[in-house]
Design a protein around this motif. Structure first.
Motif, PDB file in Angstrom:
ATOM      1  N   GLU A 228       0.501  -1.253   0.177  1.00 46.42           N
ATOM      2  CA  GLU A 228       0.080   0.122  -0.063  1.00 46.42           C
ATOM      3  C   GLU A 228       1.101   1.402   0.035  1.00 46.42           C
ATOM      4  O   GLU A 228       0.718   2.575  -0.210  1.00 46.42           O
ATOM      5  CB  GLU A 228      -0.830   0.175   1.423  1.00 46.42           C
ATOM      6  CG  GLU A 228      -2.756  -0.251   0.828  1.00 46.42           C
ATOM      7  CD  GLU A 228      -3.257  -0.752   2.010  1.00 46.42           C
ATOM      8  OE1 GLU A 228      -2.987   0.604   2.906  1.00 46.42           O
ATOM      9  OE2 GLU A 228      -3.330  -2.099   2.654  1.00 46.42           O
ATOM     10  N   ILE A 229       1.989   1.194   1.211  1.00 41.58           N
ATOM     11  CA  ILE A 229       2.903   2.411   1.117  1.00 41.58           C
ATOM     12  C   ILE A 229       3.522   2.960  -0.350  1.00 41.58           C
ATOM     13  O   ILE A 229       3.639   3.139  -0.936  1.00 41.58           O
ATOM     14  CB  ILE A 229       4.189   1.832   2.043  1.00 41.58           C
ATOM     15  CG1 ILE A 229       3.743   2.539   3.534  1.00 41.58           C
ATOM     16  CG2 ILE A 229       5.185   3.203   1.937  1.00 41.58           C
ATOM     17  CD1 ILE A 229       3.856   2.407   4.678  1.00 41.58           C
ATOM     18  N   LEU A 230       3.870   1.458  -1.417  1.00 37.35           N
ATOM     19  CA  LEU A 230       4.098   1.722  -2.570  1.00 37.35           C
ATOM     20  C   LEU A 230       3.667   2.210  -2.810  1.00 37.35           C
ATOM     21  O   LEU A 230       4.463   3.116  -4.341  1.00 37.35           O
ATOM     22  CB  LEU A 230       4.935   0.393  -2.717  1.00 37.35           C
ATOM     23  CG  LEU A 230       6.233  -0.508  -2.341  1.00 37.35           C
ATOM     24  CD1 LEU A 230       6.404  -1.747  -2.623  1.00 37.35           C
ATOM     25  CD2 LEU A 230       7.449   0.163  -1.880  1.00 37.35           C
ATOM     26  N   ALA A 231       2.197   1.523  -3.659  1.00 42.30           N
ATOM     27  CA  ALA A 231       1.312   2.446  -4.740  1.00 42.30           C
ATOM     28  C   ALA A 231       0.986   3.363  -4.222  1.00 42.30           C
ATOM     29  O   ALA A 231       0.763   4.723  -5.244  1.00 42.30           O
ATOM     30  CB  ALA A 231       0.204   1.590  -3.974  1.00 42.30           C
ATOM     31  N   GLY A 232       1.500   3.921  -3.022  1.00 43.95           N
ATOM     32  CA  GLY A 232       0.749   5.101  -2.634  1.00 43.95           C
ATOM     33  C   GLY A 232       1.258   6.425  -3.391  1.00 43.95           C
ATOM     34  O   GLY A 232       0.504   6.978  -3.831  1.00 43.95           O
ATOM     35  N   PRO A 233       2.620   6.890  -3.638  1.00 44.09           N
ATOM     36  CA  PRO A 233       2.945   7.679  -4.403  1.00 44.09           C
ATOM     37  C   PRO A 233       3.532   7.853  -5.991  1.00 44.09           C
ATOM     38  O   PRO A 233       4.286   8.296  -6.383  1.00 44.09           O
ATOM     39  CB  PRO A 233       4.359   7.885  -3.660  1.00 44.09           C
ATOM     40  CG  PRO A 233       4.778   7.097  -3.230  1.00 44.09           C
ATOM     41  CD  PRO A 233       3.659   5.900  -2.741  1.00 44.09           C
ATOM     42  N   ASP A 234       2.449   6.820  -5.955  1.00 41.47           N
ATOM     43  CA  ASP A 234       2.782   6.116  -7.782  1.00 41.47           C
ATOM     44  C   ASP A 234       2.777   7.012  -8.989  1.00 41.47           C
ATOM     45  O   ASP A 234       3.257   6.834  -9.464  1.00 41.47           O
ATOM     46  CB  ASP A 234       1.034   5.429  -7.867  1.00 41.47           C
ATOM     47  CG  ASP A 234       1.309   4.691  -9.552  1.00 41.47           C
ATOM     48  OD1 ASP A 234       2.501   4.113  -9.929  1.00 41.47           O
ATOM     49  OD2 ASP A 234       0.608   4.978 -10.213  1.00 41.47           O
TER      50      ASP A 234
ATOM     51  N   ALA B 268       8.836  10.258  -5.319  1.00 46.61           N
ATOM     52  CA  ALA B 268       7.835   9.078  -4.732  1.00 46.61           C
ATOM     53  C   ALA B 268       8.880   7.825  -3.991  1.00 46.61           C
ATOM     54  O   ALA B 268       8.573   7.376  -2.768  1.00 46.61           O
ATOM     55  CB  ALA B 268       7.383   7.980  -6.603  1.00 46.61           C
ATOM     56  N   GLY B 269      10.479   7.628  -4.827  1.00 43.26           N
ATOM     57  CA  GLY B 269      10.998   7.188  -3.158  1.00 43.26           C
ATOM     58  C   GLY B 269      11.389   7.593  -1.719  1.00 43.26           C
ATOM     59  O   GLY B 269      11.411   7.549  -1.592  1.00 43.26           O
ATOM     60  N   ALA B 270      11.518   8.951  -1.626  1.00 43.70           N
ATOM     61  CA  ALA B 270      11.317  10.008  -0.534  1.00 43.70           C
ATOM     62  C   ALA B 270      10.124   9.767  -0.001  1.00 43.70           C
ATOM     63  O   ALA B 270       9.988   9.520   1.467  1.00 43.70           O
ATOM     64  CB  ALA B 270      11.491  11.475  -1.317  1.00 43.70           C
ATOM     65  N   ALA B 271       9.097   9.686  -0.800  1.00 38.33           N
ATOM     66  CA  ALA B 271       7.879   9.489  -0.230  1.00 38.33           C
ATOM     67  C   ALA B 271       7.273   8.158   0.824  1.00 38.33           C
ATOM     68  O   ALA B 271       6.789   8.542   1.827  1.00 38.33           O
ATOM     69  CB  ALA B 271       6.094   9.137  -1.053  1.00 38.33           C
ATOM     70  N   ILE B 272       8.442   7.337   0.000  1.00 35.32           N
ATOM     71  CA  ILE B 272       8.665   6.018   0.209  1.00 35.32           C
ATOM     72  C   ILE B 272       9.068   5.977   1.508  1.00 35.32           C
ATOM     73  O   ILE B 272       8.530   5.186   2.799  1.00 35.32           O
ATOM     74  CB  ILE B 272       8.796   4.550  -0.560  1.00 35.32           C
ATOM     75  CG1 ILE B 272       7.417   4.507  -1.418  1.00 35.32           C
ATOM     76  CG2 ILE B 272       8.459   3.205   0.144  1.00 35.32           C
ATOM     77  CD1 ILE B 272       8.166   3.855  -2.826  1.00 35.32           C
TER      78      ILE B 272
END
Lengths: 791, 127
Positions: A593-599, A606-610
């Motif tokens: 879910e976390i990975l898909a969040g900043p898709d 996205a990397g920083a957001a994960i």
């Protein structure tokens, strides 16, 4: 007020001593006072009794003398006989001032009567005859009253005008002769005179104090005394005044007032005095005394004063003793307190107070001394430990840098090729760790690896160093070795001399940049997650065992066909095994879910957001394991701007209005929501005003504006050729919420920019300032350009 | 962007009402600043910016308002705003503009305030 322990002790002990002393003295004083008062009362009583006795003696003596006179003249005497008798009476009694025998006119033998009178004048006696007076003496009261009553009596004091010319009192007795029939015949009166001063001598020692006086009281209530030092006679009521007695005659007669006492005003002062009166036996006269109670009690007051002085002296003495003893006791404590302050400053060799014996203070000093020694040891240990620690930290910090330098681009990497974009990052749990990633493009192939050495810290880091060097050898082989074979070869290299049984899980892949086909193999490494159309899915993979434990292993090959807009996420177990403070593990499902969040976000964001999302989950818990993340994306339309417009505007005075017009046109053209237009206009105005006022560009310089619409956001790009100026950091930023007086007039614009946009970034590139501002758009019904409505 | 201003003078209440029509931005701010500066030279106890028809204000515009508020306050007078539209209110809010400035959401609030002030002044004069 704060007081030292010493002061408190002195004050308290002295106060207690004061209470004890005061109590003792009070009891002593009360007992002594009662005794003293009783003694004084007794004294007053006995001196009155003595005076009464003396007066009684006097009267008895006088009566005897008169009787003698009477007996001596039992016949009617002649003048010579009378003189002889009078002379002998006066000579025999020094108190008698004068004496007379006055014959009744019937027996006088002369018409003017016969009354010879002898009185003292110095040492001699003078003779006169009372018959020479103007008034016949037998008509005088002193004669008539005795003749009539037939009894001896004292006469009220009077002034004798003919003879002695002094104030006196007289004792008179009738003279009788028995006639032939045996009946008593009155023949005259015998008198004896006493000067009041002589009479008063008898009361001399009745003056109990200087304010009071003694006195005689006649039958008629006349006082004979010396209230002011001069002997006088006067009615009692004129001399003494009392609130309690209004009529002295009644008071004197009233039997219920025995023993007669009363409070009167002292004759000379305003004080209260005691009056006592005692009757003289066989006489109607009384003896009285007036004395001041205060004066009577003056010995008591002297005693009081002595008691106070003694008490105060004792108190001072006790205070001094207590203070000396207390100071002696607390001196070592004070010295200890001072020493402890010095010790707190680090002066461990400060001298401690000398201690002898085995009392509590000595024990304290002893304990303090051993504590100081222990502290010294402890501090030395700590210092050496800290030095060691600091050296270790230095070494680890250097090790960290060296380890990061082993990874492409130092642990934070980005790669952009024509076919794919790559973003990777390692974050060790400690200074150094066992995670690794690597990538290398050779021809149209991209070789990628990501791995995790068992355990963490220095041992893992050393093993990781060996592994990465082997991996990087693989990357530079002239002919690419397929990943499953590469894993086999790596395993041989890592297993050799691996007596510590360290092992490595590793994902290795080779991506064909033309066909976008990924061949990969896994040595015990978790499956990557594929984000396709925003949906996360774990890759199905065949995997072999971890590397480094056993020789002769083989690894299955997997294959994945990537498509445009695919995003592949490869990570180490530091992510799915992240733990929060309650020791809950994140798990694969939550991670997906976390990975898909900043898709929708660009790859780096996205990397920083994960990372940020996992940190939010761990909520401050220390990082459990090393974390490595690699994102691989095939760029397409999905994450690029849906619409993008750019315009160059000349930097001049008209720039703000032109920019505003351009924005409004573009906003409408791209079908963006009107509700957000005002905000973007405000932001744009601040930006272009900044450029206009601060860019310091030459003539004909232009500002390039871009408006890019994404699915979930809109981004404004402003590029100006001015000197380096980062409005996010260099612009004035005033404090907000100040009162009218305090508020600064400028410096507001930056607040609007940061509040109205969700992300701001600035960088300088090719001599240009590039500012990008993002505004997240709420979910809104997207109006295409066709349906946009203007007003 | 344009800005028109209309002045309504209320001598009884010593109130100058400045109706702002249009937008107050970096372009219109200098003109408004001049208009306002001239208008407040008279001894008005209160200058009220009526923002009923103002649909845009930027930081350059707020700057002018701050300046006028400072001047008036220093002279013992006051500046107030009324009838702010939501987007104007938002800007005021973000910039936490002059928390001590009187703000009226409608005319009746203003009237109440003025009545109270007048009563206060009369009370003071009576002493």
């Amino acid at each position: 007020m704060k007081q030292s322990f010493t002061t408190q002790l002195i004050i308290r002990v002295t106060l207690m001593a004061a209470v004890v002393i005061a109590g003792g003295l009070f009891i002593d004083y009360s007992l002594s006072r009662d005794r003293l008062v009783a003694g004084l009362e007794e004294g007053a009583r006995s001196s009155i009794s003595a005076a009464v006795l003396r007066i009684e003696e006097l009267t008895t003596g006088l009566e005897g003398a008169v009787r003698f006179l009477a007996e001596a003249v039992d016949e009617v005497p002649d003048e010579a006989r009378i003189d002889t008798v009078l002379r002998s009476v006066i000579d025999s009694n020094p108190h008698i001032f004068a004496a007379a025998i006055a014959l009744d006119i019937e027996h006088a033998g002369a018409p003017e009567g016969l009354a010879p009178y002898l009185y003292r004048n110095g040492s001699s006696l003078v003779r006169t005859d009372l018959s020479n007076a103007d008034t016949p003496y037998w008509q005088e009261p002193w004669f008539a009253s005795i003749r009539d009553s037939g009894r001896a009596a004292w006469v009220e004091p009077y002034f004798e005008p003919t003879g002695a010319k002094v104030e006196m009192t007289t004792f008179s007795a009738p003279l009788h002769r028995n006639d032939a029939g045996g009946a008593k015949v009155f023949i005259g009166v015998a008198t004896i005179d006493l000067r009041l001063t002589d009479l008063y001598d008898y009361l001399d020692d009745l003056s109990i104090d200087k304010k009071g006086f003694g006195f005689l009281l006649t039958a008629q209530g006349t006082l004979i005394g010396a209230p002011d030092g001069r002997v006088i006679s006067a009615p009692l009521g004129e001399v003494l005044h009392s609130d309690g007695v209004s009529n002295w005659k009644d008071w004197l007669k009233d039997a219920s007032t025995e023993p007669r006492r009363a409070l009167v005003n002292c004759p000379q002062t305003a004080e209260r005095c005691q009056l006592r009166v005692a009757d003289v036996q066989n006489s109607k006269w009384s003896v009285g005394v007036v004395y001041s109670e205060d004066a009577l009690l003056s010995p008591l007051r002297d005693y009081q004063l002595r008691v106070l002085i003694v008490g105060a002296g004792m108190l001072v003495l006790i205070g001094m003793v207590v203070s000396i003893v207390t100071k002696r006791l607390t001196e070592p404590l004070l010295a200890l307190a001072t020493a402890s302050q010095s010790i707190a400053r680090g002066e461990l060799d400060v001298p401690l107070p000398a201690h002898r014996g085995d009392d509590e203070v000595s024990q304290l000093v002893g304990a303090f001394d051993s504590m100081r020694q222990d502290l010294g040891h402890y501090i030395r240990d700590l210092e050496s430990a800290a030095a060691q620690r600091s050296r270790m930290d230095g070494e680890l910090s250097a090790a960290h840098e060296i380890q990061m330098a082993m990874l492409p681009q130092g642990g934070k990497a980005e790669l952009h090729t024509d076919a794919v974009d790559l973003w990777a990052r390692v974050r060790p749990a400690r200074a150094v760790g066992g995670d690794l990633y690597s990538f290398h493009q050779t021809g149209r192939r991209l070789l990628i690896s990501i791995g995790d050495v068992s355990d963490k810290g220095v041992p893992a880091a050393l093993f990781m160093a060996k592994a990465i060097s082997l991996i990087q050898q693989w990357e530079v082989q002239p002919a690419t070795v397929p990943p499953e074979i590469a894993l086999q070869q790596l395993n041989e290299g890592l297993t050799r001399d691996n007596d510590n049984c360290m092992f490595l899980t590793l994902f290795m892949g080779v991506l064909n940049l033309d066909t976008l086909k990924l061949h990969y193999a896994s040595a015990g490494h978790g499956a990557p997650v594929l984000l396709r159309e925003g949906e996360p899915s774990m890759l199905e993979q065949q995997r072999g065992p971890a590397l480094g434990l056993r020789e002769g292993l083989s690894f299955p090959l997997n294959e994945l066909q990537l498509q445009t807009d695919d995003r592949l996420v490869i990570y180490t177990d530091g992510f799915d095994e992240a733990q929060n403070t309650a020791d809950d593990m994140l798990g694969e499902a939550a991670l997906c879910e976390i990975l898909a969040g900043p898709d929708k976000l660009p790859l780096d964001e996205a990397g920083a957001a994960i990372f940020a999302a996992v940190d939010q989950f761990t909520a401050g818990a220390p990082q459990f394991d090393d974390m490595s993340l690699m994102l691989l994306e095939v760029p397409g339309q999905r994450r690029s701007a849906l619409q993008s417009e750019h315009q160059s505007l000349e930097i001049d005075a008209a720039l703000p209005s032109q920019a505003a017009r351009w924005l409004e046109d573009q906003w409408r053209a791209q079908g963006l929501p009107d509700s957000a237009l005002r905000d973007m206009q405000l932001v744009l105005e601040e930006v272009v005003c900044n450029v206009r006022d601060h860019a310091q560009t030459g003539d004909n310089a232009t500002l390039s504006l871009g408006l890019e619409r994404f699915a979930d956001r809109v981004e404004l790009e402003c590029i100006d050729p001015g000197h380096a100026y980062n409005p996010l950091e260099d612009a004035e930023r005033s404090a907000l919420g100040e009162s009218t007086e305090e508020a600064s007039i400028g410096g507001l614009g930056l607040h609007l920019i940061t509040r109205l946009t969700t992300r701001q970034s600035y960088h300088r590139e090719d001599g240009r300032n590039i500012l990008r501002l993002r505004m997240d758009l709420p979910v809104w019904e997207q109006n295409g350009p066709d349906t946009a409505t203007g007003d | 962007m344009n800005l028109d201003t209309k002045l309504h003078e209320d001598r009884d209440k010593s109130l100058l009402r400045v109706c702002m029509i249009g937008g107050l931005n970096t372009d219109t701010a200098p003109g408004f600043e001049a208009t306002l500066a001239e208008a407040i030279t008279d001894d008005w106890q209160m200058v009220l910016l009526d923002m009923k028809s103002l649909d845009y204000v930027s930081s350059a515009g707020l700057r002018v308002i701050f300046k006028a508020a400072k001047q008036l306050k220093a002279a013992g007078r006051s500046l107030a705003v009324a009838n702010r539209q939501p987007q104007i209110e938002k800007v005021f809010e973000i910039l936490q503009a002059l928390p001590d400035m009187a703000v009226f959401s409608n005319d009746s609030e203003l009237d109440e305030y003025l009545d109270a002030m007048q009563a206060k002044v009369k009370g003071r004069d009576a002493h």
